[in-house]
Enzyme design. Structure first.
Site, PDB file in Angstrom:
ATOM      1  N   LEU A   1      -9.712 -36.249  -5.572  1.00 28.53           N
ATOM      2  CA  LEU A   1     -10.809 -37.126  -5.017  1.00 28.53           C
ATOM      3  C   LEU A   1     -11.484 -36.759  -3.605  1.00 28.53           C
ATOM      4  O   LEU A   1     -10.489 -35.661  -2.964  1.00 28.53           O
ATOM      5  CB  LEU A   1      -9.984 -38.539  -4.382  1.00 28.53           C
ATOM      6  CG  LEU A   1      -9.226 -39.366  -5.218  1.00 28.53           C
ATOM      7  CD1 LEU A   1      -8.624 -40.412  -5.130  1.00 28.53           C
ATOM      8  CD2 LEU A   1      -9.565 -39.797  -6.388  1.00 28.53           C
TER       9      LEU A   1
ATOM     10  N   HIS B   1      -2.606 -30.494   4.173  1.00 21.47           N
ATOM     11  CA  HIS B   1      -1.754 -31.657   3.763  1.00 21.47           C
ATOM     12  C   HIS B   1      -0.566 -32.390   4.764  1.00 21.47           C
ATOM     13  O   HIS B   1       0.180 -33.314   4.418  1.00 21.47           O
ATOM     14  CB  HIS B   1      -1.055 -32.156   2.385  1.00 21.47           C
ATOM     15  CG  HIS B   1      -1.983 -31.451   1.480  1.00 21.47           C
ATOM     16  ND1 HIS B   1      -3.087 -32.179   0.966  1.00 21.47           N
ATOM     17  CD2 HIS B   1      -2.141 -30.387   0.558  1.00 21.47           C
ATOM     18  CE1 HIS B   1      -3.952 -30.888  -0.082  1.00 21.47           C
ATOM     19  NE2 HIS B   1      -3.313 -30.096  -0.282  1.00 21.47           N
TER      20      HIS B   1
ATOM     21  N   GLU C   1       2.401 -45.155  -0.094  1.00 22.04           N
ATOM     22  CA  GLU C   1       0.876 -44.421   0.035  1.00 22.04           C
ATOM     23  C   GLU C   1       0.200 -43.935  -0.800  1.00 22.04           C
ATOM     24  O   GLU C   1       0.241 -44.229  -2.061  1.00 22.04           O
ATOM     25  CB  GLU C   1       1.808 -42.728   0.018  1.00 22.04           C
ATOM     26  CG  GLU C   1       2.864 -42.810   1.711  1.00 22.04           C
ATOM     27  CD  GLU C   1       2.421 -41.029   1.671  1.00 22.04           C
ATOM     28  OE1 GLU C   1       3.199 -41.132   2.950  1.00 22.04           O
ATOM     29  OE2 GLU C   1       2.555 -40.642   1.142  1.00 22.04           O
TER      30      GLU C   1
ATOM     31  N   GLU D   1       2.333 -41.209  -3.762  1.00 22.52           N
ATOM     32  CA  GLU D   1       3.803 -41.622  -3.832  1.00 22.52           C
ATOM     33  C   GLU D   1       4.279 -42.417  -3.090  1.00 22.52           C
ATOM     34  O   GLU D   1       3.606 -43.363  -2.248  1.00 22.52           O
ATOM     35  CB  GLU D   1       4.125 -40.337  -3.602  1.00 22.52           C
ATOM     36  CG  GLU D   1       3.979 -40.280  -1.600  1.00 22.52           C
ATOM     37  CD  GLU D   1       4.663 -38.841  -1.670  1.00 22.52           C
ATOM     38  OE1 GLU D   1       5.634 -38.028  -2.018  1.00 22.52           O
ATOM     39  OE2 GLU D   1       4.085 -38.347  -0.581  1.00 22.52           O
TER      40      GLU D   1
ATOM     41  N   ARG E   1      12.240 -43.800   2.501  1.00 25.55           N
ATOM     42  CA  ARG E   1      13.110 -43.494   3.950  1.00 25.55           C
ATOM     43  C   ARG E   1      12.199 -43.719   5.647  1.00 25.55           C
ATOM     44  O   ARG E   1      11.312 -44.365   5.493  1.00 25.55           O
ATOM     45  CB  ARG E   1      13.136 -41.830   4.320  1.00 25.55           C
ATOM     46  CG  ARG E   1      11.751 -41.043   4.466  1.00 25.55           C
ATOM     47  CD  ARG E   1      11.945 -39.784   4.485  1.00 25.55           C
ATOM     48  NE  ARG E   1      10.542 -39.282   4.083  1.00 25.55           N
ATOM     49  CZ  ARG E   1       9.935 -38.989   4.809  1.00 25.55           C
ATOM     50  NH1 ARG E   1       9.476 -39.769   6.179  1.00 25.55           N
ATOM     51  NH2 ARG E   1       8.333 -38.198   4.437  1.00 25.55           N
TER      52      ARG E   1
ATOM     53  N   ARG F   1       0.652 -36.129  17.179  1.00 31.63           N
ATOM     54  CA  ARG F   1       1.620 -35.361  16.406  1.00 31.63           C
ATOM     55  C   ARG F   1       1.851 -33.690  17.648  1.00 31.63           C
ATOM     56  O   ARG F   1       0.938 -33.466  17.187  1.00 31.63           O
ATOM     57  CB  ARG F   1       1.988 -35.340  14.955  1.00 31.63           C
ATOM     58  CG  ARG F   1       2.379 -35.905  14.468  1.00 31.63           C
ATOM     59  CD  ARG F   1       2.971 -35.745  13.209  1.00 31.63           C
ATOM     60  NE  ARG F   1       2.627 -37.011  11.917  1.00 31.63           N
ATOM     61  CZ  ARG F   1       4.117 -36.850  11.235  1.00 31.63           C
ATOM     62  NH1 ARG F   1       4.301 -35.519  10.728  1.00 31.63           N
ATOM     63  NH2 ARG F   1       3.337 -37.298  10.182  1.00 31.63           N
TER      64      ARG F   1
HETATM   65  P1  ADP Z   1       3.467 -34.222  -0.719  1.00 30.98           P
HETATM   66  O1  ADP Z   1       4.318 -35.833  -1.074  1.00 30.98           O
HETATM   67  O2  ADP Z   1       3.550 -33.466  -1.257  1.00 30.98           O
HETATM   68  O3  ADP Z   1       3.092 -35.183   1.462  1.00 30.98           O
HETATM   69  P2  ADP Z   1       1.397 -36.645  -1.725  1.00 30.98           P
HETATM   70  O4  ADP Z   1       1.049 -36.934  -3.079  1.00 30.98           O
HETATM   71  O5  ADP Z   1       1.336 -37.138  -0.488  1.00 30.98           O
HETATM   72  O6  ADP Z   1       1.809 -34.702  -1.302  1.00 30.98           O
HETATM   73  O7  ADP Z   1      -0.628 -35.738  -1.123  1.00 30.98           O
HETATM   74  C1  ADP Z   1      -0.428 -35.069  -0.078  1.00 30.98           C
HETATM   75  C2  ADP Z   1      -1.729 -35.624   0.785  1.00 30.98           C
HETATM   76  O8  ADP Z   1      -2.586 -34.314  -0.398  1.00 30.98           O
HETATM   77  C3  ADP Z   1      -2.561 -36.881   0.508  1.00 30.98           C
HETATM   78  O9  ADP Z   1      -2.790 -37.337   2.280  1.00 30.98           O
HETATM   79  C4  ADP Z   1      -3.748 -36.701   0.330  1.00 30.98           C
HETATM   80  O10 ADP Z   1      -4.676 -35.590   1.837  1.00 30.98           O
HETATM   81  C5  ADP Z   1      -3.881 -35.161  -0.898  1.00 30.98           C
HETATM   82  N1  ADP Z   1      -3.688 -35.467  -2.285  1.00 30.98           N
HETATM   83  C6  ADP Z   1      -2.706 -35.905  -2.926  1.00 30.98           C
HETATM   84  N2  ADP Z   1      -3.395 -36.243  -3.977  1.00 30.98           N
HETATM   85  C7  ADP Z   1      -4.563 -36.054  -4.152  1.00 30.98           C
HETATM   86  C8  ADP Z   1      -5.951 -36.708  -4.794  1.00 30.98           C
HETATM   87  N3  ADP Z   1      -5.880 -36.710  -6.208  1.00 30.98           N
HETATM   88  N4  ADP Z   1      -7.055 -35.904  -4.793  1.00 30.98           N
HETATM   89  C9  ADP Z   1      -7.350 -35.306  -2.935  1.00 30.98           C
HETATM   90  N5  ADP Z   1      -6.460 -35.561  -2.343  1.00 30.98           N
HETATM   91  C10 ADP Z   1      -5.099 -35.861  -2.826  1.00 30.98           C
END
Ligand code: ADP
Length: 449
Positions: free
Chosen positions: A203, A235, A275, A287, A291, A337
């Site tokens: 995205l 991230h 999330e 995801e 926790r 943070r």
């Molecule tokens: P992690 O478990 O490693 O933290 P996440 O799935 O929660 O991974 O994603 C972490 C971050 O990565 C998100 O908050 C977003 O910024 C980016 N992200 C994850 N999936 C996408 C996607 N499909 N398109 C764009 N950015 C993404």
């Protein structure tokens, strides 16, 4: 209720859990590595046990040492905090085998959500909207290319076992796909011991919006509104706020109800966060974290619900603290943070804190375990503390945050405070007009100028 809780963590979250134990009148046991002998959570707990040398794998991740500490102290429950063993289903099961309570969700739910492919399938089945992508793990060959072409480039390669932004690679075009697949798989293999990866539509300018949930494990579940964690670097969340400047009450109620219903169906137990990425008015599940999260105080400030205390009560068989109708969102909260890092290069800056002055006043909260003279060890994360500010409106919250940031003093080490002092004065931030790439673009602009 539990008699004695062992806190299997360190730093600010260990202190946060300790505070909840004290309010509930539950005795507390701190555990620590040799590097943390002088830590605040050790000083303030009723008892403490040294569980090993500095490296986490020999101390905070050392399950036999933690079991021995429970045995020696007579603790009947373990709070894992965040990170370390908090999302380790096996740890929850081992505790149960030893007649110890794990303060967290059912092991089956931790395991299910720990596998992002399974988590996505479950979310879909429960009626939660997901990011378009592959149905399961993909290999390196033609199959991946066919799926990627179907989704449309750019695509994101993600690790099934992912966490902390590791094992994630963008393929802008078909030419990049093979390299993205192999790099992500290699990174995932070395970080998580599991090389499986899957594909998602990448995205372009989404926001990261997450819903806080609370379940009683018997089919009762409520949501506590959202946090917007779009300001990220690599991230990793840097600034979190709630409510999201991008949502109106109707959108909030709709996604909240969808998530709460899914949690009821799962019979989810305890606190959790679902999330999403949010773009053009649509939510896409990425995801679920099973926790307590670093940014939980944002929700506490706007709902008045003590999430850690409720987490403990619910783990002991208690009821939910409120019905959905009773949950009220009051005002606005922002969390920064503050890390022990250079504010430009983000190089870690462990060392001794020579001067420390936490800001105070109405609506200002600091969750931190540091003190003047404390030495931040180089072995763990670089969080100095979280500054959380609450106001009646977002405007009041920003005004208060500005003065709290200006008042805060952490000397002797480098911190990211100067970054926050600049951010809180940026027009896009003041307007709430930002997305998940905003901060990286801002930082790139700063270093170029
Ligand atoms: P992690 O478990 O490693 O933290 P996440 O799935 O929660 O991974 O994603 C972490 C971050 O990565 C998100 O908050 C977003 O910024 C980016 N992200 C994850 N999936 C996408 C996607 N499909 N398109 C764009 N950015 C993404």
């Amino acid at each position: 209720m539990f008699d004695k809780i062992l806190i299997a963590n360190r730093g600010e979250i260990a202190l946060r859990i300790l505070r909840a134990c004290k309010e509930l009148g539950i005795a507390s046991v701190a555990v620590h590595s040799t590097a943390d002998a002088d830590a605040m959570h050790v000083r303030l707990a009723d008892e403490s046990v040294c569980i090993g040398p500095p490296p986490s794998k020999d101390s905070y991740l050392n399950i036999p040492a933690l079991l021995a500490a429970c045995e020696i102290t007579g603790a009947d429950a373990v709070h894992p905090g965040y990170g370390f063993l908090s999302e380790n289903a096996r740890f929850a099961e081992i505790l149960a085998d030893h007649n110890l309570h794990f303060i967290g969700p059912k092991a089956e739910h931790i395991r299910l959500m720990g596998d992002k492919i399974e988590a996505k399938k479950t979310a879909k089945r429960l009626g939660i909207p997901v990011v378009p992508g592959s149905d399961g793990a993909v290999g390196v060959g033609d199959e991946a290319m066919a799926i990627a072409q179907q989704i449309g480039f750019p695509v994101l390669v993600k690790a099934a076992a992912g966490g902390g932004g590791r094992g994630m690679k963008v393929a802008q075009t078909a030419q990049d796909l093979a390299l993205a697949l192999s790099t992500a798989a290699n990174e995932a293999r070395s970080a998580f011991g599991d090389a499986s990866v899957y594909l998602e539509k990448y995205l372009q300018k989404p926001r990261h919006i997450e819903i806080q949930v609370l379940g009683d494990g018997r089919g009762g579940a409520i949501h506590l509104g959202e946090r917007d964690c779009s300001l990220q670097r690599r991230h990793q969340k840097v600034w979190e706020e709630g409510p999201s400047p991008a949502l109106d009450a109707a959108a909030r109620a709709k996604i909240g109800a969808t998530v709460a219903k899914a949690m009821q169906e799962m019979k989810y137990l305890g606190v959790g966060t679902v999330e999403f990425l949010y773009e053009d008015g649509e939510f896409y599940f990425i995801e679920m974290n099973t926790r307590i999260q670093v940014e939980h105080p944002v929700t506490e400030m706007i709902t008045g619900i003590d999430l850690v205390l409720e987490q403990i009560r619910i783990a002991a068989g208690g009821d939910l603290p409120a019905t959905q109708d009773e949950v009220m969102i009051n005002g606005h909260a922002i969390e920064c943070r503050v890390n022990a890092e250079n504010p430009v290069t983000f190089r870690p800056s462990p060392g001794k804190i020579l001067q420390y002055h936490p800001p105070g006043g109405l609506g200002v909260r600091i969750d931190s375990a540091v003190y003047q003279g404390y030495v931040i060890p180089p072995y763990y994360d670089s969080l100095v503390g979280k500054l959380i500010v609450h106001g009646k409106t977002r405007t009041e919250c920003l005004m208060r945050l500005r003065r709290a940031l200006d008042e805060m003093v952490v000397d002797g080490i480098e911190t990211t405070l100067p970054l926050f002092r600049a951010l809180v004065r940026e027009t896009d931030i003041i307007d709430g007009d930002y997305h998940i790439h905003w901060l990286e673009q801002y930082l790139a602009g700063q270093s170029a100028s």
